[in-house]
Scaffold this motif. Structure first.
Motif, short mmCIF file in Angstrom:
data_model
loop_
_atom_site.label_atom_id
_atom_site.label_comp_id
_atom_site.label_asym_id
_atom_site.label_seq_id
_atom_site.Cartn_x
_atom_site.Cartn_y
_atom_site.Cartn_z
N GLY A 1 0.81 -1.22 0.00
CA GLY A 1 0.00 0.00 0.00
C GLY A 1 0.84 1.26 0.00
O GLY A 1 0.53 2.23 -0.72
N LEU A 2 1.90 1.29 0.79
CA LEU A 2 2.77 2.46 0.84
C LEU A 2 3.41 2.70 -0.52
O LEU A 2 3.42 3.83 -1.03
N ARG A 3 3.93 1.65 -1.12
CA ARG A 3 4.58 1.80 -2.43
C ARG A 3 3.61 2.32 -3.48
O ARG A 3 3.96 3.19 -4.29
N ARG A 4 2.38 1.80 -3.48
CA ARG A 4 1.42 2.23 -4.49
C ARG A 4 1.11 3.72 -4.36
O ARG A 4 0.96 4.43 -5.37
N CYS A 5 1.00 4.21 -3.12
CA CYS A 5 0.75 5.64 -2.92
C CYS A 5 1.92 6.48 -3.43
O CYS A 5 1.73 7.52 -4.07
N VAL A 6 3.13 6.04 -3.13
CA VAL A 6 4.31 6.77 -3.59
C VAL A 6 4.37 6.77 -5.11
O VAL A 6 4.64 7.80 -5.74
N GLU A 7 4.09 5.63 -5.73
CA GLU A 7 4.11 5.56 -7.19
C GLU A 7 3.04 6.46 -7.80
O GLU A 7 3.26 7.10 -8.84
N THR A 8 1.87 6.52 -7.16
CA THR A 8 0.79 7.37 -7.67
C THR A 8 1.24 8.82 -7.76
O THR A 8 1.02 9.50 -8.77
N LEU A 9 1.90 9.31 -6.72
CA LEU A 9 2.39 10.69 -6.73
C LEU A 9 3.60 10.85 -7.64
O LEU A 9 3.72 11.85 -8.36
N ALA A 10 4.49 9.87 -7.62
CA ALA A 10 5.72 9.98 -8.41
C ALA A 10 5.43 10.05 -9.91
O ALA A 10 6.13 10.75 -10.66
N PHE A 11 4.39 9.36 -10.34
CA PHE A 11 4.11 9.27 -11.77
C PHE A 11 3.05 10.27 -12.25
O PHE A 11 2.63 10.22 -13.39
N ASP A 12 2.61 11.17 -11.36
CA ASP A 12 1.56 12.13 -11.73
C ASP A 12 1.96 13.52 -11.25
O ASP A 12 1.68 13.91 -10.12
N GLU A 13 2.61 14.28 -12.12
CA GLU A 13 3.11 15.60 -11.75
C GLU A 13 1.97 16.56 -11.39
O GLU A 13 2.09 17.35 -10.44
N ASP A 14 0.86 16.49 -12.12
CA ASP A 14 -0.27 17.37 -11.83
C ASP A 14 -0.86 17.09 -10.44
O ASP A 14 -1.23 18.02 -9.72
N LEU A 15 -0.96 15.82 -10.09
CA LEU A 15 -1.48 15.46 -8.77
C LEU A 15 -0.55 15.97 -7.67
O LEU A 15 -1.01 16.51 -6.66
N ARG A 16 0.75 15.80 -7.88
CA ARG A 16 1.70 16.30 -6.88
C ARG A 16 1.52 17.80 -6.66
O ARG A 16 1.50 18.28 -5.53
N ALA A 17 1.38 18.55 -7.75
CA ALA A 17 1.24 20.00 -7.64
C ALA A 17 -0.05 20.38 -6.93
O ALA A 17 -0.07 21.28 -6.07
N ALA A 18 -1.15 19.68 -7.27
CA ALA A 18 -2.44 19.99 -6.65
C ALA A 18 -2.43 19.68 -5.16
O ALA A 18 -2.92 20.47 -4.34
N VAL A 19 -1.88 18.53 -4.80
CA VAL A 19 -1.81 18.14 -3.39
C VAL A 19 -0.92 19.10 -2.61
O VAL A 19 -1.23 19.47 -1.46
N ALA A 20 0.18 19.53 -3.22
CA ALA A 20 1.07 20.48 -2.55
C ALA A 20 0.35 21.79 -2.26
O ALA A 20 0.46 22.35 -1.16
N ARG A 21 -0.41 22.30 -3.25
CA ARG A 21 -1.15 23.57 -3.04
C ARG A 21 -2.17 23.44 -1.91
O ARG A 21 -2.28 24.32 -1.05
#
Length: 373
Positions: free
Chosen positions: A318-338
């Motif tokens: 589960g931890l790895r899947r969450c990390v991969e989700t963010l690592a492979f989705d730049e738009d999601l990373r930016a939205a979550v950061a904001r």
């Protein structure tokens, strides 16, 4: 006002209890209040203008550098001499009980801060006595005038032990220190040497069994990422052996810590026994998306898909899947950061400690004064 803080941990130890006490002291002193600290183990005997009384202690088995306070007559003697208006018990369990008994004998109001899952902490050091520890914790908090809890899960935990007069008091975050503006591309690039363009996945905190840092092995081989571990503790040598490609910075403080936080691309927390989880707030303030376990304090701090991602602790991978989700989705990373930045924007330590003084200290003082009348 004169406040005596009896704490289970203080400088030079660096952990959540110490940091909360330090920020509380800073704001109390800035406002012109007088304060005293009673703490276990060797260390500085003053903090700014506040005296720090050091009492007898013993090293925790398996973690000798962590001092556990022992019963000591210096506690009551110091309280009697300082003549505080109120006794603040920081994460009471051992020394805090001595402080509570002394306060009761002196007729002083008490406010206790519930901050550590003692049973969970002890379990990771081979001490399996959950029922006895929970009974002891419940007894302590039923005796104080007011208990402050940092999260919904902590409230439920103490309520189940029969503790009443529970009130929510969350932690602050140093918004003047932790900021996206601290990001250093130079530091980020130094971590990714040999694999330019990689993302940096980071853990920040104590490297100790109760933080379940062995879980970092699960994310050490996510494609296109490098792992950075910030902190120190008894598990460091084990981690270094099993994570040969990771970067270990050691313990960082102040601006160095803030720069390291902001230079990460994803922050990961691994432990399940957090009553709050201060590093989540610091990552959010730094503009870094968060991955944390869906249990305890993180449930109040992370809205899945908006201010971070949560993984189920018992779910394999589960931890790895969450990390991969963010690592492979730049738009999601930016939205979550904001969204993360917005979620902590009003949680300065000054605001939080003002609430402690104006609401919780005031209520305990009023309760004791009313009882006396």
């Amino acid at each position: 006002m004169r406040i005596a803080i009896v704490t289970e941990s203080f400088l030079p130890q660096v952990n959540g209890v110490t940091n909360t006490v330090r920020h509380t002291l800073d704001h109390l002193l800035d406002l012109g209040h007088q304060a005293m600290v009673i703490a276990p183990g060797p260390g500085p005997t003053t903090y700014r203008s506040a005296p720090v009384v050091r009492v007898r202690s013993v090293g925790l088995p398996g973690y000798r550098s962590f001092s556990v306070g022992l019963p000591d007559s210096a506690v009551e003697r110091s309280l009697r001499e300082f003549r505080p208006d109120l006794v603040h018990l920081a994460s009471p369990f051992a020394l805090g009980v001595t402080g509570l008994r002394a306060a009761e004998r002196l007729g002083l109001p008490t406010v206790a801060i519930y901050q550590t899952d003692i049973a969970g902490f002890a379990r990771h050091y081979g001490i399996r006595a959950d029922a006895a520890i929970s009974k002891w914790v419940g007894r302590i908090h039923r005796r104080v005038d007011r208990t402050l809890v940092p999260s919904t899960s902590a409230h439920e935990q103490l309520a189940a032990l029969g503790v009443s007069n529970l009130h929510m008091w969350r932690r602050g975050v140093s918004l003047d220190l932790f900021s996206p503006a601290r990001r250093s591309q130079e530091l980020h690039d130094s971590w990714t040497q040999g694999s330019p363009g990689s993302l940096v996945i980071g853990y920040v905190g104590r490297l100790a069994p109760e933080k379940q840092v062995s879980r970092l092995l699960e994310i050490s081989s996510v494609p296109g990422t490098r792992l950075v571990v910030v902190g120190d503790g008894p598990a460091r040598s084990w981690l270094a052996k099993h994570l040969p490609d990771a970067t270990f910075t050691g313990m960082l403080r102040g601006e160095e810590l803030a720069q390291a936080f902001a230079s990460l691309d994803v922050f990961v927390h691994t432990g399940e026994s957090e009553t709050f989880c201060q590093t989540i707030q610091e990552a959010q303030a730094s503009g870094v998306p968060v991955v944390a376990p869906a249990v305890g304090g993180p449930l109040d701090l992370v809205t899945p898909g908006r201010t971070g991602l949560l993984f189920k602790p018992g779910e394999a991978g589960g931890l790895r899947r969450c990390v991969e989700t963010l690592a492979f989705d730049e738009d999601l990373r930016a939205a979550v950061a904001r969204e993360g930045i917005t979620s902590v924007a009003q949680r300065s330590w000054a605001t939080v400690v003002d609430e402690l003084i104006d609401v919780h200290y005031a209520a305990a003082l009023h309760r004791v004064a009313g009882a006396a009348a």
